[in-house]
Design an enzyme around this catalytic site. Structure first.
Site, PDB file in Angstrom:
ATOM      1  N   CYS A  17     -11.386  23.113  -4.352  1.00 13.20           N
ATOM      2  CA  CYS A  17     -11.357  24.267  -5.231  1.00 13.20           C
ATOM      3  C   CYS A  17     -12.643  24.300  -6.038  1.00 13.20           C
ATOM      4  O   CYS A  17     -13.407  23.349  -6.054  1.00 13.20           O
ATOM      5  CB  CYS A  17     -10.185  24.157  -6.194  1.00 13.20           C
ATOM      6  SG  CYS A  17      -8.635  23.882  -5.340  1.00 13.20           S
ATOM      7  N   ARG A  42     -15.848  27.506  -2.143  1.00 12.00           N
ATOM      8  CA  ARG A  42     -15.005  26.313  -2.198  1.00 12.00           C
ATOM      9  C   ARG A  42     -13.529  26.643  -2.033  1.00 12.00           C
ATOM     10  O   ARG A  42     -12.682  25.742  -1.983  1.00 12.00           O
ATOM     11  CB  ARG A  42     -15.206  25.590  -3.542  1.00 12.00           C
ATOM     12  CG  ARG A  42     -16.623  25.142  -3.767  1.00 12.00           C
ATOM     13  CD  ARG A  42     -16.761  24.454  -5.104  1.00 12.00           C
ATOM     14  NE  ARG A  42     -16.028  23.210  -5.149  1.00 12.00           N
ATOM     15  CZ  ARG A  42     -16.485  22.044  -4.728  1.00 12.00           C
ATOM     16  NH1 ARG A  42     -17.694  21.970  -4.235  1.00 12.00           N
ATOM     17  NH2 ARG A  42     -15.739  20.969  -4.800  1.00 12.00           N
ATOM     18  N   TRP A  89      -8.195  26.807  -2.977  1.00 13.11           N
ATOM     19  CA  TRP A  89      -8.008  26.781  -1.532  1.00 13.11           C
ATOM     20  C   TRP A  89      -6.769  25.946  -1.265  1.00 13.11           C
ATOM     21  O   TRP A  89      -6.753  24.745  -1.495  1.00 13.11           O
ATOM     22  CB  TRP A  89      -9.232  26.159  -0.863  1.00 13.11           C
ATOM     23  CG  TRP A  89      -9.217  26.202   0.612  1.00 13.11           C
ATOM     24  CD1 TRP A  89      -9.187  27.312   1.394  1.00 13.11           C
ATOM     25  CD2 TRP A  89      -9.266  25.086   1.512  1.00 13.11           C
ATOM     26  NE1 TRP A  89      -9.214  26.972   2.714  1.00 13.11           N
ATOM     27  CE2 TRP A  89      -9.254  25.611   2.820  1.00 13.11           C
ATOM     28  CE3 TRP A  89      -9.307  23.696   1.345  1.00 13.11           C
ATOM     29  CZ2 TRP A  89      -9.294  24.803   3.952  1.00 13.11           C
ATOM     30  CZ3 TRP A  89      -9.348  22.902   2.468  1.00 13.11           C
ATOM     31  CH2 TRP A  89      -9.343  23.445   3.753  1.00 13.11           C
ATOM     32  N   ASN A 113      -9.142  20.344  -9.499  1.00 16.95           N
ATOM     33  CA  ASN A 113      -9.541  20.248  -8.097  1.00 16.95           C
ATOM     34  C   ASN A 113      -9.200  18.838  -7.648  1.00 16.95           C
ATOM     35  O   ASN A 113      -9.696  17.870  -8.209  1.00 16.95           O
ATOM     36  CB  ASN A 113     -11.049  20.496  -7.961  1.00 16.95           C
ATOM     37  CG  ASN A 113     -11.540  20.238  -6.552  1.00 16.95           C
ATOM     38  OD1 ASN A 113     -10.786  20.345  -5.586  1.00 16.95           O
ATOM     39  ND2 ASN A 113     -12.812  19.902  -6.424  1.00 16.95           N
ATOM     40  N   GLY A 114      -8.319  18.718  -6.636  1.00 17.06           N
ATOM     41  CA  GLY A 114      -7.949  17.399  -6.143  1.00 17.06           C
ATOM     42  C   GLY A 114      -6.476  17.356  -5.800  1.00 17.06           C
ATOM     43  O   GLY A 114      -5.841  18.404  -5.634  1.00 17.06           O
ATOM     44  N   GLU A 497     -21.636  22.257  19.318  1.00 17.37           N
ATOM     45  CA  GLU A 497     -21.845  22.854  18.000  1.00 17.37           C
ATOM     46  C   GLU A 497     -21.879  24.384  18.095  1.00 17.37           C
ATOM     47  O   GLU A 497     -21.283  25.079  17.262  1.00 17.37           O
ATOM     48  CB  GLU A 497     -23.146  22.302  17.393  1.00 17.37           C
ATOM     49  CG  GLU A 497     -23.589  22.940  16.093  1.00 17.37           C
ATOM     50  CD  GLU A 497     -22.590  22.770  14.946  1.00 17.37           C
ATOM     51  OE1 GLU A 497     -21.582  22.062  15.101  1.00 17.37           O
ATOM     52  OE2 GLU A 497     -22.832  23.383  13.894  1.00 17.37           O
ATOM     53  N   LYS A 501     -19.435  26.857  16.066  1.00 20.02           N
ATOM     54  CA  LYS A 501     -19.971  27.909  15.191  1.00 20.02           C
ATOM     55  C   LYS A 501     -19.350  29.244  15.547  1.00 20.02           C
ATOM     56  O   LYS A 501     -18.909  29.991  14.694  1.00 20.02           O
ATOM     57  CB  LYS A 501     -21.492  27.945  15.381  1.00 20.02           C
ATOM     58  CG  LYS A 501     -22.272  28.296  14.192  1.00 20.02           C
ATOM     59  CD  LYS A 501     -22.648  27.133  13.319  1.00 20.02           C
ATOM     60  CE  LYS A 501     -21.501  26.356  12.791  1.00 20.02           C
ATOM     61  NZ  LYS A 501     -21.829  25.213  12.013  1.00 20.02           N
ATOM     62  N   GLU A 504     -15.407  29.385  14.729  1.00 22.02           N
ATOM     63  CA  GLU A 504     -14.982  29.330  13.330  1.00 22.02           C
ATOM     64  C   GLU A 504     -15.286  30.610  12.562  1.00 22.02           C
ATOM     65  O   GLU A 504     -14.565  30.963  11.638  1.00 22.02           O
ATOM     66  CB  GLU A 504     -15.565  28.109  12.603  1.00 22.02           C
ATOM     67  CG  GLU A 504     -17.038  28.166  12.327  1.00 22.02           C
ATOM     68  CD  GLU A 504     -17.538  26.976  11.536  1.00 22.02           C
ATOM     69  OE1 GLU A 504     -16.844  26.510  10.630  1.00 22.02           O
ATOM     70  OE2 GLU A 504     -18.655  26.507  11.840  1.00 22.02           O
ATOM     71  N   HIS A 520     -13.235  20.593  36.998  1.00 23.32           N
ATOM     72  CA  HIS A 520     -12.103  19.667  36.935  1.00 23.32           C
ATOM     73  C   HIS A 520     -10.947  20.280  36.164  1.00 23.32           C
ATOM     74  O   HIS A 520     -10.132  19.569  35.586  1.00 23.32           O
ATOM     75  CB  HIS A 520     -12.554  18.336  36.319  1.00 23.32           C
ATOM     76  CG  HIS A 520     -13.578  17.655  37.167  1.00 23.32           C
ATOM     77  ND1 HIS A 520     -13.272  17.027  38.348  1.00 23.32           N
ATOM     78  CD2 HIS A 520     -14.921  17.571  37.035  1.00 23.32           C
ATOM     79  CE1 HIS A 520     -14.385  16.552  38.891  1.00 23.32           C
ATOM     80  NE2 HIS A 520     -15.400  16.877  38.115  1.00 23.32           N
ATOM     81  N   LYS A 620     -15.730  25.010   2.365  1.00 19.44           N
ATOM     82  CA  LYS A 620     -17.024  24.383   2.618  1.00 19.44           C
ATOM     83  C   LYS A 620     -16.930  22.872   2.689  1.00 19.44           C
ATOM     84  O   LYS A 620     -17.528  22.250   3.546  1.00 19.44           O
ATOM     85  CB  LYS A 620     -18.009  24.794   1.520  1.00 19.44           C
ATOM     86  CG  LYS A 620     -19.401  24.214   1.668  1.00 19.44           C
ATOM     87  CD  LYS A 620     -20.129  24.848   2.817  1.00 19.44           C
ATOM     88  CE  LYS A 620     -21.510  24.270   3.038  1.00 19.44           C
ATOM     89  NZ  LYS A 620     -21.944  24.488   4.423  1.00 19.44           N
TER      90      LYS A 620
END
Ligand code: F6R
Length: 625
Positions: A17, A42, A89, A113-114, A497, A501, A504, A520, A620
């Protein structure tokens, strides 16, 4: 709502957060809203502010900060000059107005936050003391606990300290006490929190960009230290009630750097910064002779081969750049390297000990799984080396050695420039190890370093100059349901990557496959029009990837090749669209090609009208497991 315990009903935790707090001469509400916008990366499930007054005034809203702003405006004039704010969040359960912060008790109001791990036991205890709970959050338990101690002592610092002794888990708190008008309190453990004071105003925040408008000099609160900010002063108290001093730090980022600089999104701005930050990162790590230099003593011993294994650990993109690092170090220095997912590392009980090196990669330096992996590796006696962007972050502080990247603040949720500069550091490390292992001469190493410093940023710039072509290509694939990325060797490393990208930020299902793996199983998913992005920067496997392209073309795939210019001329590539990547030293090509993949993902997302910087369900930096 009553507090519920042990009955399977969830407490909604907020794991990543943003906290802001302001005290000064000006109206606090607009300051808090601006700060929250800076911290919105955040978390953005819900937001709220509290203003110091009698009684404390709170305004909260589920959803984005715009909604909170509307609610704040509905309050009419808000002259209060001190307050706290929060953007949340949530991981479990639906975000709601009532679960949003700040949380109120009879005497105080708090943002957090936590995660408070022992909330259940504390909640039970508090219930016996007559407390009941309005929300379903662990935060409210923490607020009530401080309230209980405050009821006894009437003294904010000792109440906070006493409560912290009882809390297990992680927290950064911003607190207002109703009868301490215009004074702000803050404390943290295992969650980030900084404070600044200019002599006229004081600010607390979860991250540096939110304080840059006030000062470039800030205090990163030591764990357990309680900060008390009034308009005139900032004071710090140790957990046992002694007044203490805190070391200030200075950051050279400017406000502009932490803002969008005319781009529509942070992500595209940050991709455009890649040439500059690559140059900065490499330049800072070259000796006068033009050879890699890290200023970490143990790296010289490592370079002499005084170890058994190298393990690279990180999450998401940070782990993906580890794959590039593995290919490089193995190729150039012939040293075996393994890459580990940080969240698996400690549970797998990895074989790691005194003669091993564990390289932790993290942009934020606060990712909980990476921090846990670091602690595990240290416990086992390994030498831990961190490659980190945020100065003074947990990973940076706790590792035995740290190499900072020079990406500057990265705000967009999807990492871009930080990934690229992590790659640059790994290249330098590979070169250093290769010299020590007598695989390359110092002369060859200098040529490589020079190429990394000059050629690579220039090549990345050329990709940026040709971004229109990438934007056009993005439009060709933006309506796809599935996309596949294929490549071999280092090309596969960046496919992984590129695929992350894309998925997401565009919500298109995407997978990366080593070209040879397709047949395969996965090839059965390739049907008419399925986009396949084929990476071709490595000449020795180029023909093989061309065969892979033929296989998917035969099943109707729409193939976009991302190919080094000279290879595009030399080989007949049966693709539907071709994006070329400037020729550079082949070894470094992936570091250049990744920019094209980042841009491709960006334009697909933008074309679909998605909020590129804040893709759904993501934050983030993930500061709990
Ligand atoms: C993806 C992304 C994430 C991060 C991961 C680790 O675009 O940004 O996968 O790479 O969450 O974060 P840090 O590097 O802060 O440890």
């Amino acid at each position: 709502m009553e507090y519920r315990k042990g009955n399977g009903l969830p407490f909604f935790n907020h794991i990543m957060c943003g906290i802001i707090g302001y005290t000064g001469a000006e109206a606090a509400a607009p300051k808090l809203l601006t700060g929250l916008r800076t911290l919105e990366y955040r978390g953005y499930d819900s937001a709220g502010i509290a203003l110091s007054d009698e009684p404390i005034l709170t305004v909260k809203a589920k959803g984005r900060i715009d909604l909170l702003e509307t609610k704040v405006k509905e309050q009419g004039s808000l002259p209060q000059t001190c307050g706290i704010g929060h953007t949340r969040w949530a991981t479990h359960g639906a975000p709601s107005d009532v679960n949003s912060h700040p949380h109120r008790t009879a005497h105080l109001c708090l943002v957090h936050n936590g995660i408070i791990e022992n909330y259940a036991e504390l909640g039970e205890e508090l219930k016996h003391d007559g407390y009941s709970f309005a929300s379903e959050t662990d935060t409210e338990i923490a607020a009530c606990l401080i309230d209980r101690f405050y009821r006894e002592s009437g003294e904010p610092v000792s109440a906070i300290a006493a409560a912290c002794k009882r809390l297990r888990g992680s927290y950064a708190f911003g607190i207002l006490f109703e009868d301490r008008k215009n004074v702000l309190y803050a404390v943290r453990k295992d969650s980030p929190l900084i404070a600044v004071h200019t002599g006229q105003e004081g600010v607390i925040a979860s991250d540096i960009p939110a304080v840059l408008a006030y000062s470039h000099t800030y205090y990163r609160l030591e764990e357990g230290v309680i900060a008390e900010l009034s308009r005139e002063t900032i004071r710090f108290w140790s957990p046992d009630g002694r007044e203490v001093t805190q070391q200030s730090e200075t950051v050279d980022w400017n406000v502009e750097q932490a803002q969008k600089g005319g781009f529509p999104y942070f992500m595209i701005k940050e991709i455009h910064e890649e040439p500059t930050v690559l140059r900065k990162t490499v330049e800072a790590r070259l000796s006068a002779e033009g050879l890699p230099f890290f200023g970490v003593k143990r790296i010289d011993e490592i370079a002499r081969g005084d170890f058994d294994s190298i393990q690279i650990v990180g999450c998401g993109s940070a782990m993906h750049i580890g794959l590039v690092g593995r290919t490089l170090i193995e190729d150039l220095a012939r040293i075996p390297v393994s890459v580990e997912i940080a969240s698996e590392f400690r549970y797998r009980d990895p074989i790691v000990g005194k003669r091993d090196i564990v390289i932790l990669i993290s942009q934020s330096g606060e990712t909980a799984d990476t921090v846990a992996a670091l602690r595990h590796a240290k416990e086992k006696g390994a030498f831990t080396l961190a490659i980190v962007n945020v100065i003074g972050s947990t990973v940076a502080r706790e590792a035995d050695g740290v190499i900072y990247t020079w990406a500057g603040p990265e705000i967009a949720v999807a990492t871009t420039k930080a990934y690229s500069v992590q790659g640059a550091i790994l290249y330098l490390l590979a070169i250093k190890l290769a010299i020590a292992n007598h695989r390359i001469s110092e002369k060859e190493a200098k040529t490589l370093c020079f190429s990394l410093l000059r050629e690579i940023p220039d090549a990345v710039q050329r990709i940026l100059n040709g971004k229109e072509k990438i934007a056009e290509t993005a439009r060709l694939i933006q309506n796809a349901e599935h996309v596949f990325f294929i490549g071999r060797k280092a090309d596969w490393d960046i496919c992984v990557e590129g695929s992350l990208k894309l998925k997401e930020i565009s919500y298109i299902h995407s997978e990366a496959y080593a070209t040879g793996e397709l047949k395969h199983g996965t090839i059965s998913l390739v049907t008419d029009g399925t986009p396949v992005i084929a990476l071709m920067t490595q000449e020795d496997v180029c023909e093989k990837t061309v065969s892979g392209i033929r296989e998917v073309k035969a099943r109707g795939a729409f193939v976009v090749s991302v190919c080094r210019e000279s290879l595009a001329k030399k080989y007949e590539i049966p693709c539907d669209a071709c994006l070329t990547v400037p020729d550079t030293e082949e070894l470094f090509s992936p570091l250049v090609a990744i920019t094209a993949l980042q841009l491709l993902a960006y334009y697909v997302s933008e074309g679909k009208g998605i909020d590129v910087d804040k893709p759904r369900n993501l934050a983030k930096s993930v500061t709990v497991e």
